[in-house]
Write a protein that holds these residues in place. Structure first.
Motif, PDB file in Angstrom:
ATOM      1  N   THR A  41       0.790  -1.223  -0.266  1.00 55.93           N
ATOM      2  CA  THR A  41       0.151   0.042  -0.088  1.00 55.93           C
ATOM      3  C   THR A  41       0.844   1.508  -0.063  1.00 55.93           C
ATOM      4  O   THR A  41       2.054   1.075   0.288  1.00 55.93           O
ATOM      5  N   ARG A  42       0.290   2.320  -0.339  1.00 51.98           N
ATOM      6  CA  ARG A  42       0.958   3.642  -0.360  1.00 51.98           C
ATOM      7  C   ARG A  42      -0.136   4.565   0.373  1.00 51.98           C
ATOM      8  O   ARG A  42      -1.197   4.225   0.735  1.00 51.98           O
ATOM      9  N   GLY A  43       0.460   5.840   0.783  1.00 51.85           N
ATOM     10  CA  GLY A  43      -0.494   6.896   1.332  1.00 51.85           C
ATOM     11  C   GLY A  43       0.042   7.304   2.709  1.00 51.85           C
ATOM     12  O   GLY A  43       1.401   7.288   3.104  1.00 51.85           O
ATOM     13  N   GLY A  44      -0.837   7.698   3.613  1.00 49.52           N
ATOM     14  CA  GLY A  44      -0.549   8.265   4.795  1.00 49.52           C
ATOM     15  C   GLY A  44      -0.999   7.170   5.894  1.00 49.52           C
ATOM     16  O   GLY A  44      -1.132   6.071   5.937  1.00 49.52           O
ATOM     17  N   PRO A  45      -1.386   7.842   7.050  1.00 47.95           N
ATOM     18  CA  PRO A  45      -1.916   6.984   8.278  1.00 47.95           C
ATOM     19  C   PRO A  45      -3.325   6.179   8.091  1.00 47.95           C
ATOM     20  O   PRO A  45      -3.859   6.264   7.252  1.00 47.95           O
ATOM     21  N   LEU A  46      -3.335   5.305   8.963  1.00 49.37           N
ATOM     22  CA  LEU A  46      -4.489   4.404   8.970  1.00 49.37           C
ATOM     23  C   LEU A  46      -5.337   4.788  10.174  1.00 49.37           C
ATOM     24  O   LEU A  46      -4.685   4.708  11.269  1.00 49.37           O
ATOM     25  N   VAL A  47      -6.379   5.079  10.113  1.00 40.53           N
ATOM     26  CA  VAL A  47      -7.187   5.242  11.278  1.00 40.53           C
ATOM     27  C   VAL A  47      -7.611   3.960  11.686  1.00 40.53           C
ATOM     28  O   VAL A  47      -8.169   3.023  11.158  1.00 40.53           O
ATOM     29  N   PHE A  48      -7.633   3.597  13.010  1.00 40.09           N
ATOM     30  CA  PHE A  48      -7.979   2.537  13.925  1.00 40.09           C
ATOM     31  C   PHE A  48      -9.047   3.104  14.772  1.00 40.09           C
ATOM     32  O   PHE A  48      -8.682   3.424  15.788  1.00 40.09           O
ATOM     33  N   ALA A  49     -10.486   2.736  14.544  1.00 37.74           N
ATOM     34  CA  ALA A  49     -11.182   3.425  15.465  1.00 37.74           C
ATOM     35  C   ALA A  49     -12.669   2.369  15.716  1.00 37.74           C
ATOM     36  O   ALA A  49     -13.248   1.986  14.730  1.00 37.74           O
ATOM     37  N   PRO A  50     -12.801   1.970  17.007  1.00 39.98           N
ATOM     38  CA  PRO A  50     -13.879   1.301  17.309  1.00 39.98           C
ATOM     39  C   PRO A  50     -15.061   2.289  17.201  1.00 39.98           C
ATOM     40  O   PRO A  50     -14.782   3.215  17.700  1.00 39.98           O
ATOM     41  N   PHE A  51     -16.012   1.779  16.935  1.00 38.20           N
ATOM     42  CA  PHE A  51     -17.420   2.458  16.845  1.00 38.20           C
ATOM     43  C   PHE A  51     -18.343   1.874  17.832  1.00 38.20           C
ATOM     44  O   PHE A  51     -18.274   0.464  18.181  1.00 38.20           O
ATOM     45  N   GLU A  52     -19.479   2.643  18.410  1.00 36.05           N
ATOM     46  CA  GLU A  52     -20.360   2.093  19.223  1.00 36.05           C
ATOM     47  C   GLU A  52     -21.196   1.224  18.513  1.00 36.05           C
ATOM     48  O   GLU A  52     -21.380   1.007  17.340  1.00 36.05           O
ATOM     49  N   ALA A  53     -21.524  -0.047  19.082  1.00 34.72           N
ATOM     50  CA  ALA A  53     -22.113  -1.368  18.620  1.00 34.72           C
ATOM     51  C   ALA A  53     -23.408  -0.730  17.829  1.00 34.72           C
ATOM     52  O   ALA A  53     -24.094  -1.311  16.903  1.00 34.72           O
ATOM     53  N   THR A  54     -24.025   0.474  18.153  1.00 29.48           N
ATOM     54  CA  THR A  54     -25.291   0.936  17.622  1.00 29.48           C
ATOM     55  C   THR A  54     -25.323   1.903  16.538  1.00 29.48           C
ATOM     56  O   THR A  54     -26.088   2.331  16.081  1.00 29.48           O
ATOM     57  N   THR A  55     -23.878   1.920  15.999  1.00 30.81           N
ATOM     58  CA  THR A  55     -23.652   2.951  14.684  1.00 30.81           C
ATOM     59  C   THR A  55     -24.729   2.685  13.591  1.00 30.81           C
ATOM     60  O   THR A  55     -24.946   1.550  13.573  1.00 30.81           O
ATOM     61  N   ASP A  56     -25.115   3.818  12.900  1.00 32.00           N
ATOM     62  CA  ASP A  56     -25.581   3.347  11.833  1.00 32.00           C
ATOM     63  C   ASP A  56     -24.779   4.175  10.773  1.00 32.00           C
ATOM     64  O   ASP A  56     -25.272   4.317   9.580  1.00 32.00           O
ATOM     65  N   TYR A  57     -23.519   4.101  10.831  1.00 31.37           N
ATOM     66  CA  TYR A  57     -22.559   4.352   9.874  1.00 31.37           C
ATOM     67  C   TYR A  57     -22.225   3.950   8.630  1.00 31.37           C
ATOM     68  O   TYR A  57     -21.928   4.050   7.703  1.00 31.37           O
ATOM     69  N   TRP A  58     -22.609   2.366   9.083  1.00 31.71           N
ATOM     70  CA  TRP A  58     -22.558   1.525   8.086  1.00 31.71           C
ATOM     71  C   TRP A  58     -23.653   0.356   8.620  1.00 31.71           C
ATOM     72  O   TRP A  58     -24.251   0.506   9.754  1.00 31.71           O
ATOM     73  N   PRO A  59     -24.140  -0.513   7.499  1.00 33.71           N
ATOM     74  CA  PRO A  59     -25.411  -1.429   8.060  1.00 33.71           C
ATOM     75  C   PRO A  59     -24.987  -2.405   9.208  1.00 33.71           C
ATOM     76  O   PRO A  59     -23.896  -2.615   9.331  1.00 33.71           O
ATOM     77  N   ALA A  60     -26.063  -2.426  10.034  1.00 29.35           N
ATOM     78  CA  ALA A  60     -26.276  -3.020  11.310  1.00 29.35           C
ATOM     79  C   ALA A  60     -25.651  -4.416  11.126  1.00 29.35           C
ATOM     80  O   ALA A  60     -25.286  -5.173  12.172  1.00 29.35           O
ATOM     81  N   ASP A  61     -25.842  -5.115   9.944  1.00 28.95           N
ATOM     82  CA  ASP A  61     -25.683  -6.742   9.820  1.00 28.95           C
ATOM     83  C   ASP A  61     -24.148  -6.745   9.476  1.00 28.95           C
ATOM     84  O   ASP A  61     -23.912  -8.212   9.380  1.00 28.95           O
ATOM     85  N   LYS A  62     -23.459  -5.759   9.377  1.00 37.55           N
ATOM     86  CA  LYS A  62     -22.061  -5.943   8.941  1.00 37.55           C
ATOM     87  C   LYS A  62     -21.253  -5.628  10.240  1.00 37.55           C
ATOM     88  O   LYS A  62     -21.167  -4.414  10.742  1.00 37.55           O
ATOM     89  N   GLN A  63     -20.108  -6.119  10.516  1.00 32.29           N
ATOM     90  CA  GLN A  63     -19.172  -5.952  11.689  1.00 32.29           C
ATOM     91  C   GLN A  63     -18.090  -4.912  11.586  1.00 32.29           C
ATOM     92  O   GLN A  63     -17.847  -4.221  12.216  1.00 32.29           O
ATOM     93  N   VAL A  64     -17.717  -4.823  10.131  1.00 28.16           N
ATOM     94  CA  VAL A  64     -16.721  -3.859   9.714  1.00 28.16           C
ATOM     95  C   VAL A  64     -17.075  -3.026   8.532  1.00 28.16           C
ATOM     96  O   VAL A  64     -18.062  -3.555   7.989  1.00 28.16           O
ATOM     97  N   MET A  65     -16.615  -2.051   8.248  1.00 32.03           N
ATOM     98  CA  MET A  65     -16.659  -1.469   7.054  1.00 32.03           C
ATOM     99  C   MET A  65     -15.002  -1.165   6.728  1.00 32.03           C
ATOM    100  O   MET A  65     -14.261  -0.575   7.410  1.00 32.03           O
ATOM    101  N   ILE A  66     -14.821  -1.139   5.376  1.00 35.08           N
ATOM    102  CA  ILE A  66     -13.409  -0.972   5.005  1.00 35.08           C
ATOM    103  C   ILE A  66     -13.435   0.265   4.415  1.00 35.08           C
ATOM    104  O   ILE A  66     -14.117   0.648   3.893  1.00 35.08           O
TER     105      ILE A  66
END
Length: 119
Positions: A41-66
């Motif tokens: 890979t190339r680029g800069g920093p990698l964000v490592f961030a746990p989210f609240e279990a109830t987040t609606d930032y991505w679908p609830a049936d998926k554990q992760v988002m790339i």
């Protein structure tokens, strides 16, 4: 600290070979052949961030988002549109401080955030 960075991202797939091919064809990532296992890979920093279990930032049936850092979001989005891949955008996601964002899903429904950092 003994940790130097991310060494890999591993996830389950119904058809790992087909999903690897999709990622390589549409996003240019992953090994280029079954004999390879790494992607430099190339680029800069990698964000490592746990989210609240109830987040609606991505679908609830998926554990992760790339989240993938890109250098030409508009060009990539046009290529994805040409390949009939659904794209989700929201002007509220984009800021001069954080950059620009778009979302897609792979054939197995995993959410992928495309991120073009600010210049």
């Amino acid at each position: 600290m003994p940790v130097l960075g991310m060494g890999g991202f591993f996830f389950r797939a119904k058809d790992p070979g087909a999903l690897s091919a999709w990622y390589h064809q549409h996003l240019g990532i992953g090994p280029t052949s079954p004999d390879e296992y790494a992607w430099s890979t190339r680029g800069g920093p990698l964000v490592f961030a746990p989210f609240e279990a109830t987040t609606d930032y991505w679908p609830a049936d998926k554990q992760v988002m790339i989240n993938l850092r890109v250098s030409d979001l508009d060009g990539l989005l046009q290529t994805l549109r040409d390949n009939k891949i659904e794209i989700i955008t929201d002007p509220e996601w984009d800021t001069p401080e954080s950059g620009r964002f778009a979302r897609i899903h792979d054939p197995e429904g995993n959410p992928i955030e495309l991120w073009e950092p600010p210049a």
